[in-house]
Design a protein around this motif. Structure first.
Motif, PDB file in Angstrom:
ATOM      1  N   GLY A  10       0.821  -1.203   0.000  1.00  5.51           N
ATOM      2  CA  GLY A  10       0.000   0.000   0.000  1.00  5.51           C
ATOM      3  C   GLY A  10       0.856   1.254   0.000  1.00  5.51           C
ATOM      4  O   GLY A  10       0.563   2.210  -0.726  1.00  5.51           O
ATOM      5  N   ASP A  11       1.931   1.241   0.802  1.00  5.69           N
ATOM      6  CA  ASP A  11       2.854   2.382   0.827  1.00  5.69           C
ATOM      7  C   ASP A  11       3.504   2.580  -0.539  1.00  5.69           C
ATOM      8  O   ASP A  11       3.629   3.705  -1.025  1.00  5.69           O
ATOM      9  N   LEU A  12       3.922   1.485  -1.161  1.00  5.99           N
ATOM     10  CA  LEU A  12       4.561   1.558  -2.472  1.00  5.99           C
ATOM     11  C   LEU A  12       3.594   2.103  -3.523  1.00  5.99           C
ATOM     12  O   LEU A  12       3.948   2.977  -4.317  1.00  5.99           O
ATOM     13  N   LEU A  13       2.371   1.618  -3.523  1.00  2.96           N
ATOM     14  CA  LEU A  13       1.382   2.102  -4.489  1.00  2.96           C
ATOM     15  C   LEU A  13       1.090   3.590  -4.271  1.00  2.96           C
ATOM     16  O   LEU A  13       0.899   4.342  -5.233  1.00  2.96           O
ATOM     17  N   ALA A  14       1.083   4.014  -3.021  1.00  2.59           N
ATOM     18  CA  ALA A  14       0.891   5.436  -2.727  1.00  2.59           C
ATOM     19  C   ALA A  14       2.046   6.266  -3.286  1.00  2.59           C
ATOM     20  O   ALA A  14       1.833   7.371  -3.807  1.00  2.59           O
ATOM     21  N   VAL A  15       3.256   5.738  -3.210  1.00  3.57           N
ATOM     22  CA  VAL A  15       4.421   6.433  -3.772  1.00  3.57           C
ATOM     23  C   VAL A  15       4.272   6.550  -5.285  1.00  3.57           C
ATOM     24  O   VAL A  15       4.552   7.605  -5.870  1.00  3.57           O
ATOM     25  N   LEU A  16       3.823   5.475  -5.947  1.00  2.00           N
ATOM     26  CA  LEU A  16       3.660   5.516  -7.396  1.00  2.00           C
ATOM     27  C   LEU A  16       2.600   6.540  -7.808  1.00  2.00           C
ATOM     28  O   LEU A  16       2.787   7.279  -8.782  1.00  2.00           O
ATOM     29  N   ILE A  17       1.510   6.595  -7.067  1.00  4.88           N
ATOM     30  CA  ILE A  17       0.467   7.591  -7.350  1.00  4.88           C
ATOM     31  C   ILE A  17       1.025   8.998  -7.135  1.00  4.88           C
ATOM     32  O   ILE A  17       0.764   9.911  -7.929  1.00  4.88           O
ATOM     33  N   THR A  18       1.815   9.173  -6.092  1.00  2.63           N
ATOM     34  CA  THR A  18       2.424  10.469  -5.804  1.00  2.63           C
ATOM     35  C   THR A  18       3.377  10.888  -6.922  1.00  2.63           C
ATOM     36  O   THR A  18       3.373  12.044  -7.351  1.00  2.63           O
ATOM     37  N   LEU A  19       4.183   9.947  -7.403  1.00  2.00           N
ATOM     38  CA  LEU A  19       5.095  10.251  -8.514  1.00  2.00           C
ATOM     39  C   LEU A  19       4.318  10.664  -9.760  1.00  2.00           C
ATOM     40  O   LEU A  19       4.683  11.636 -10.436  1.00  2.00           O
ATOM     41  N   ASP A  20       3.259   9.930 -10.073  1.00  2.00           N
ATOM     42  CA  ASP A  20       2.419  10.300 -11.210  1.00  2.00           C
ATOM     43  C   ASP A  20       1.899  11.721 -11.057  1.00  2.00           C
ATOM     44  O   ASP A  20       1.925  12.515 -11.998  1.00  2.00           O
ATOM     45  N   GLU A  21       1.454  12.048  -9.867  1.00  2.69           N
ATOM     46  CA  GLU A  21       0.877  13.372  -9.608  1.00  2.69           C
ATOM     47  C   GLU A  21       1.941  14.468  -9.706  1.00  2.69           C
ATOM     48  O   GLU A  21       1.698  15.516 -10.297  1.00  2.69           O
ATOM     49  N   ILE A  22       3.111  14.223  -9.149  1.00  4.23           N
ATOM     50  CA  ILE A  22       4.200  15.209  -9.208  1.00  4.23           C
ATOM     51  C   ILE A  22       4.587  15.492 -10.651  1.00  4.23           C
ATOM     52  O   ILE A  22       4.742  16.645 -11.060  1.00  4.23           O
ATOM     53  N   ILE A  23       4.725  14.433 -11.430  1.00  9.55           N
ATOM     54  CA  ILE A  23       5.123  14.597 -12.827  1.00  9.55           C
ATOM     55  C   ILE A  23       4.023  15.301 -13.621  1.00  9.55           C
ATOM     56  O   ILE A  23       4.303  16.173 -14.441  1.00  9.55           O
ATOM     57  N   GLN A  24       2.778  14.932 -13.365  1.00  6.63           N
ATOM     58  CA  GLN A  24       1.658  15.564 -14.073  1.00  6.63           C
ATOM     59  C   GLN A  24       1.556  17.059 -13.760  1.00  6.63           C
ATOM     60  O   GLN A  24       1.211  17.848 -14.627  1.00  6.63           O
ATOM     61  N   LYS A  25       1.852  17.443 -12.538  1.00  6.78           N
ATOM     62  CA  LYS A  25       1.739  18.841 -12.120  1.00  6.78           C
ATOM     63  C   LYS A  25       2.950  19.688 -12.521  1.00  6.78           C
ATOM     64  O   LYS A  25       2.899  20.905 -12.470  1.00  6.78           O
ATOM     65  N   ASN A  26       4.047  19.041 -12.909  1.00  9.43           N
ATOM     66  CA  ASN A  26       5.260  19.751 -13.265  1.00  9.43           C
ATOM     67  C   ASN A  26       5.127  20.306 -14.681  1.00  9.43           C
ATOM     68  O   ASN A  26       5.145  19.563 -15.654  1.00  9.43           O
ATOM     69  N   GLU A  27       4.989  21.594 -14.803  1.00  6.72           N
ATOM     70  CA  GLU A  27       4.787  22.228 -16.101  1.00  6.72           C
ATOM     71  C   GLU A  27       6.078  22.347 -16.911  1.00  6.72           C
ATOM     72  O   GLU A  27       6.033  22.505 -18.130  1.00  6.72           O
ATOM     73  N   ILE A  28       7.207  22.279 -16.258  1.00  3.72           N
ATOM     74  CA  ILE A  28       8.492  22.464 -16.929  1.00  3.72           C
ATOM     75  C   ILE A  28       9.010  21.164 -17.544  1.00  3.72           C
ATOM     76  O   ILE A  28       9.647  21.183 -18.590  1.00  3.72           O
ATOM     77  N   LEU A  29       8.719  20.046 -16.919  1.00  2.00           N
ATOM     78  CA  LEU A  29       9.259  18.763 -17.361  1.00  2.00           C
ATOM     79  C   LEU A  29       8.975  18.447 -18.834  1.00  2.00           C
ATOM     80  O   LEU A  29       9.899  18.034 -19.551  1.00  2.00           O
ATOM     81  N   PRO A  30       7.762  18.634 -19.349  1.00  7.45           N
ATOM     82  CA  PRO A  30       7.538  18.348 -20.778  1.00  7.45           C
ATOM     83  C   PRO A  30       8.403  19.192 -21.713  1.00  7.45           C
ATOM     84  O   PRO A  30       8.847  18.709 -22.759  1.00  7.45           O
TER      85      PRO A  30
END
Length: 107
Positions: A10-30
């Motif tokens: 559960g902790d690991l899956l939460a980390v993966l969801i968090t990573l997805d969210e961080i990357i999605q919210k990062n406007e500079i990365l693309p």
């Protein structure tokens, strides 16, 4: 029995969801990804100029750049994890594993 395992999963899956969210919210990365991709495209056009093996740069493009973009920048880290097939016939079978099923029911 498996409570600790499920807690950590559960902790690991939460980390993966968090990573997805961080990357999605990062406007500079693309933008930086596009710049990096253009740079590697230039290398593909002139591999000898950059002292790079032509086959390796095409393989790098196919395996790393295209798959990573689809996995990371499209917010698919969590989805890929939970959708993957864990059974390997005649080597490791999760769905038909009687011991695992017994432990799972115990929890």
């Amino acid at each position: 029995h498996l409570k600790t395992v499920f807690d950590h999963m559960g902790d690991l899956l939460a980390v993966l969801i968090t990573l997805d969210e961080i990357i999605q919210k990062n406007e500079i990365l693309p933008n930086y990804w596009a710049m990096y991709y253009r740079m590697t495209s230039q290398i593909k056009k002139e591999p000898k100029k950059y002292n790079v093996d032509e086959d390796k740069i095409w393989q790098f493009d196919k395996v790393i750049l295209q798959k990573l973009k689809g996995l990371l920048l499209d917010g698919q880290i969590y989805a890929v994890c939970v959708k993957q097939e864990f059974d390997i016939p005649s080597f490791y079978e999760v769905r038909t594993n009687a011991l695992f099923r017994k432990e799972f029911k115990h929890n």
